[in-house]
Design a protein around this motif. Sequence first.
Motif, PDB file in Angstrom:
ATOM      1  N   ARG A  11       0.815  -1.223   0.000  1.00 25.71           N
ATOM      2  CA  ARG A  11       0.000   0.000   0.000  1.00 25.71           C
ATOM      3  C   ARG A  11       0.845   1.269   0.000  1.00 25.71           C
ATOM      4  N   LEU A  12       2.089   1.176   0.426  1.00 28.69           N
ATOM      5  CA  LEU A  12       2.925   2.379   0.434  1.00 28.69           C
ATOM      6  C   LEU A  12       3.270   2.815  -0.980  1.00 28.69           C
ATOM      7  N   THR A  13       3.669   1.867  -1.826  1.00 30.09           N
ATOM      8  CA  THR A  13       4.027   2.201  -3.201  1.00 30.09           C
ATOM      9  C   THR A  13       2.839   2.125  -4.143  1.00 30.09           C
ATOM     10  N   GLY A  14       1.772   1.416  -3.725  1.00 32.96           N
ATOM     11  CA  GLY A  14       0.629   1.225  -4.599  1.00 32.96           C
ATOM     12  C   GLY A  14       0.880   0.185  -5.673  1.00 32.96           C
ATOM     13  N   ARG A  57      -6.904 -15.549  11.135  1.00 28.86           N
ATOM     14  CA  ARG A  57      -6.919 -14.216  11.745  1.00 28.86           C
ATOM     15  C   ARG A  57      -7.228 -13.088  10.753  1.00 28.86           C
ATOM     16  N   ARG A  58      -7.000 -13.304   9.464  1.00 30.78           N
ATOM     17  CA  ARG A  58      -7.228 -12.260   8.443  1.00 30.78           C
ATOM     18  C   ARG A  58      -6.479 -10.974   8.781  1.00 30.78           C
ATOM     19  N   GLU A  59      -5.190 -11.117   8.977  1.00 33.64           N
ATOM     20  CA  GLU A  59      -4.313  -9.985   9.308  1.00 33.64           C
ATOM     21  C   GLU A  59      -3.633  -9.490   8.040  1.00 33.64           C
ATOM     22  N   ARG A  60      -3.875  -8.255   7.697  1.00 32.14           N
ATOM     23  CA  ARG A  60      -3.270  -7.682   6.499  1.00 32.14           C
ATOM     24  C   ARG A  60      -1.758  -7.532   6.699  1.00 32.14           C
ATOM     25  N   PHE A  61      -0.977  -7.905   5.688  1.00 33.15           N
ATOM     26  CA  PHE A  61       0.467  -7.714   5.798  1.00 33.15           C
ATOM     27  C   PHE A  61       0.814  -6.307   5.333  1.00 33.15           C
ATOM     28  N   ASP A  62       1.226  -5.478   6.281  1.00 33.10           N
ATOM     29  CA  ASP A  62       1.533  -4.082   5.986  1.00 33.10           C
ATOM     30  C   ASP A  62       2.894  -3.663   6.525  1.00 33.10           C
ATOM     31  N   ALA A  63       3.752  -4.625   6.865  1.00 34.09           N
ATOM     32  CA  ALA A  63       5.057  -4.273   7.427  1.00 34.09           C
ATOM     33  C   ALA A  63       5.887  -3.498   6.407  1.00 34.09           C
ATOM     34  N   VAL A  64       6.629  -2.525   6.907  1.00 33.09           N
ATOM     35  CA  VAL A  64       7.512  -1.726   6.052  1.00 33.09           C
ATOM     36  C   VAL A  64       8.814  -2.500   5.859  1.00 33.09           C
ATOM     37  N   PRO A  65       9.245  -2.722   4.610  1.00 39.32           N
ATOM     38  CA  PRO A  65      10.498  -3.450   4.390  1.00 39.32           C
ATOM     39  C   PRO A  65      11.679  -2.790   5.088  1.00 39.32           C
ATOM     40  N   PHE A  66      12.583  -3.627   5.581  1.00 37.21           N
ATOM     41  CA  PHE A  66      13.777  -3.136   6.277  1.00 37.21           C
ATOM     42  C   PHE A  66      14.930  -4.096   6.017  1.00 37.21           C
ATOM     43  N   PHE A  67      16.116  -3.544   5.759  1.00 39.87           N
ATOM     44  CA  PHE A  67      17.315  -4.378   5.710  1.00 39.87           C
ATOM     45  C   PHE A  67      18.510  -3.558   6.156  1.00 39.87           C
ATOM     46  N   TRP A  68      19.607  -4.256   6.423  1.00 42.20           N
ATOM     47  CA  TRP A  68      20.832  -3.563   6.808  1.00 42.20           C
ATOM     48  C   TRP A  68      22.021  -4.252   6.161  1.00 42.20           C
ATOM     49  N   ARG A  78       2.300   5.057   9.346  1.00 42.76           N
ATOM     50  CA  ARG A  78       1.152   5.973   9.448  1.00 42.76           C
ATOM     51  C   ARG A  78       0.612   6.317   8.059  1.00 42.76           C
ATOM     52  N   THR A  79       1.508   6.433   7.088  1.00 45.24           N
ATOM     53  CA  THR A  79       1.064   6.683   5.718  1.00 45.24           C
ATOM     54  C   THR A  79       0.241   5.515   5.201  1.00 45.24           C
ATOM     55  N   ILE A  80       0.712   4.302   5.473  1.00 45.08           N
ATOM     56  CA  ILE A  80      -0.009   3.100   5.049  1.00 45.08           C
ATOM     57  C   ILE A  80      -1.383   3.041   5.714  1.00 45.08           C
ATOM     58  N   ALA A  81      -1.441   3.390   7.001  1.00 45.13           N
ATOM     59  CA  ALA A  81      -2.698   3.305   7.749  1.00 45.13           C
ATOM     60  C   ALA A  81      -3.763   4.235   7.190  1.00 45.13           C
ATOM     61  N   THR A  82      -3.357   5.303   6.526  1.00 40.54           N
ATOM     62  CA  THR A  82      -4.325   6.259   5.968  1.00 40.54           C
ATOM     63  C   THR A  82      -4.608   5.987   4.494  1.00 40.54           C
TER      64      THR A  82
END
Length: 514
Positions: free
Chosen positions: A405-408, A433-444, A508-512
Motif C-alpha cells: 500500500r505504500l508504493t501502490g 486471523r485475516r491480518e493484512r500484511f503491511d510491514a515496512v520493508p527493512f534491511f541492513w 502511518r502513511t499506510i494506515a491512511t
Amino acid sequence: MNETKNKLSGPDLVKGVALSKIADGAMLLGHAHGEPVLLTRRGGELFAIGALCTHYGAPLADGLLVGDTVRCPWHHACFSLRTGAALRAPALDPVSCWRVEQRGGSVYVREQRARAKQQRFPVAADTPKAVVILGGGAAGNAAAETLRREGYSGGITVLSADASRPCDRPNLSKGFLAGTASADSNPLRPPAFYLEHGIDLKLGSPVASLDTKGRHLHLVDGSRVAYDALLLATGAEPVRLDVPGASLRHVHYLRTLADSRALVAKALTSQRAVVIGASFIGLEVAASLRARNIEVQVVAPDTVPMEKILGADVGEFIREFHERHGVTFHLGTTATSIDMQSVRLKSGANLEADLVVVGIGVRPMIALAEQAGLAIDRGVTVNEYLETSVPGIFAAGDIARWPDRLTGERIRVEHWVLAERQGQTAARNMLGRRERFDAVPFFWTEQYDFSLAYVGHAERWDQAEIDGQLDAETRDCTITYRRGGKKLAVAVVHRDLEGLRAEVEFERTIATTE
C-alpha cells in the motif's frame, strides 16, 4: 554481539529512583537484580523490561517508544512494555519483565515476572489440523514458531531441502565469514527446541511436486505429506555464472550454512580472491575476506557499485571506502572465463585468484508453485493476507509478490527481516486471523565498520536527497528516496533513531491509505 550484557550502568532500580526522573514517554536505563533494566513511563503507567534486544544485544534505551512498545535501534525488532514479548522479527525471544511499584514519590523495580507458559488450544473445527511449511529459512522458521506461540496445537511439519537447521543467514556473509562470530551463533534454535515445541523439522527433504486438489506434497524420496494449510517459503537460489570454469572447485556461492562453511574453509588457505558482482552480498564478502587479510578484487558490470539501489553518491562512497581497505575494483566489465589460477575479464585483464566468490543476484524458487498452477508474476502472487490464488495455500519470503500500500504496487523483496515478518503474518492467517500484511520493508548491511540501514522500498526512484555528511571523516547522514515527489524509502548511516522514525512515518502513511 552481546558484549554489553554484563555491563551495568545507571541507578540501582531495586533501591528506587525518583518518579520525577522518569518523564512521560521517556526511558531510563538502570539495573536490577544484576541485570540491565529499562524503566519507562507511559501516561500513568510504569514498565520495567530487559534493556538489551534478544536479537543481537542492541541497547533498547537507544531505540524508540511507540505506544506500549519499544523498538530496537539496530534491526527494528519490537517488544511489549507490558509483557516483554517479542512482537516483531528479527527478535524471536522475549526480554525479561519486572513488577514495578510506586510508593510516595519513588519508583522501585521488584521481582521478575514469570513468563507466561505457552498454552495450546484445542484445534477448532475451522482450524487446519495439519500445517505444512515448505522451506526452512527465515519465513518458514518464523511461521512455525508463531503457530505455537499463538496456541496452535495441531501438527506442524517443516520440509527443508537444506541439510542444516534454520540459521542466521545475514551473519553468513558478515561476522561468520569475517571470523568475528562463532559457528555456534549461526543456528537460530537448537534441535531440542523443535522437539519441545512439537515441530517436525525434516531436513534434507526436497519436494518433487504439489497436488493442490489432493492437498499433499510428493517428496523426492517417494514419500507423501498431507496438509490442511500450506505455506510456501522456498526462498531464492543464487544466479549461477555461465562462463568456462565456473564450476571449478575454488568457485563459491554463498546462500546456505554449508556454503558459508565451505567458503570459510577455503579462505583459510587463500591469498588472492576475486569477487564477481558488486551486490550487497558481494561487497559484504569482500569486506569479510579483507578482515582475513586476503587480497580482494571486485568485478562488476556497473560503473558505480549499488547505484541503482542507493544512488551514485552513496555508491561512490562505498567504492572509495572499500578501496581504502585495500580492495581493487574492475567496473564496467565482466568475467569471461575462470581457471585454477586466474579470472579472465571482458576488458582483457587477467586477475590472479585462488578463491572466486560469485554474487550476481538470486532468483526466487517458484518452479513448484508454477507447476502446481498457482498464479505467478515474477514470484508467487499473493493477496494482502499472503494467500495465493489457491485457498489454503500461503506464500512468504523471497518468493512472495504482494500488494504494497505504500508504493501502490505489487512488490517482491529479498530481505531477511521482511521474510520473518511475512512468516509470522502468514502463520496467523492460516489460523483464520485475516491480518493484512503491511510491514515496512527493512534491511541492513555491514561492511568493515560501516553500516547502513534501509527502510521502505524504492525499486524506482527519481530523487535521492542526502541530509548530513557521507565521507571518510564523517559518516552521519539520512538519504531519502522519492518518485514523483512521494517518499518511498530512507537509508540511514549512524542515525538509528531516524531510521525508526521513518519506519513509523511510513506505517502511518499506510494506515491512511485505502
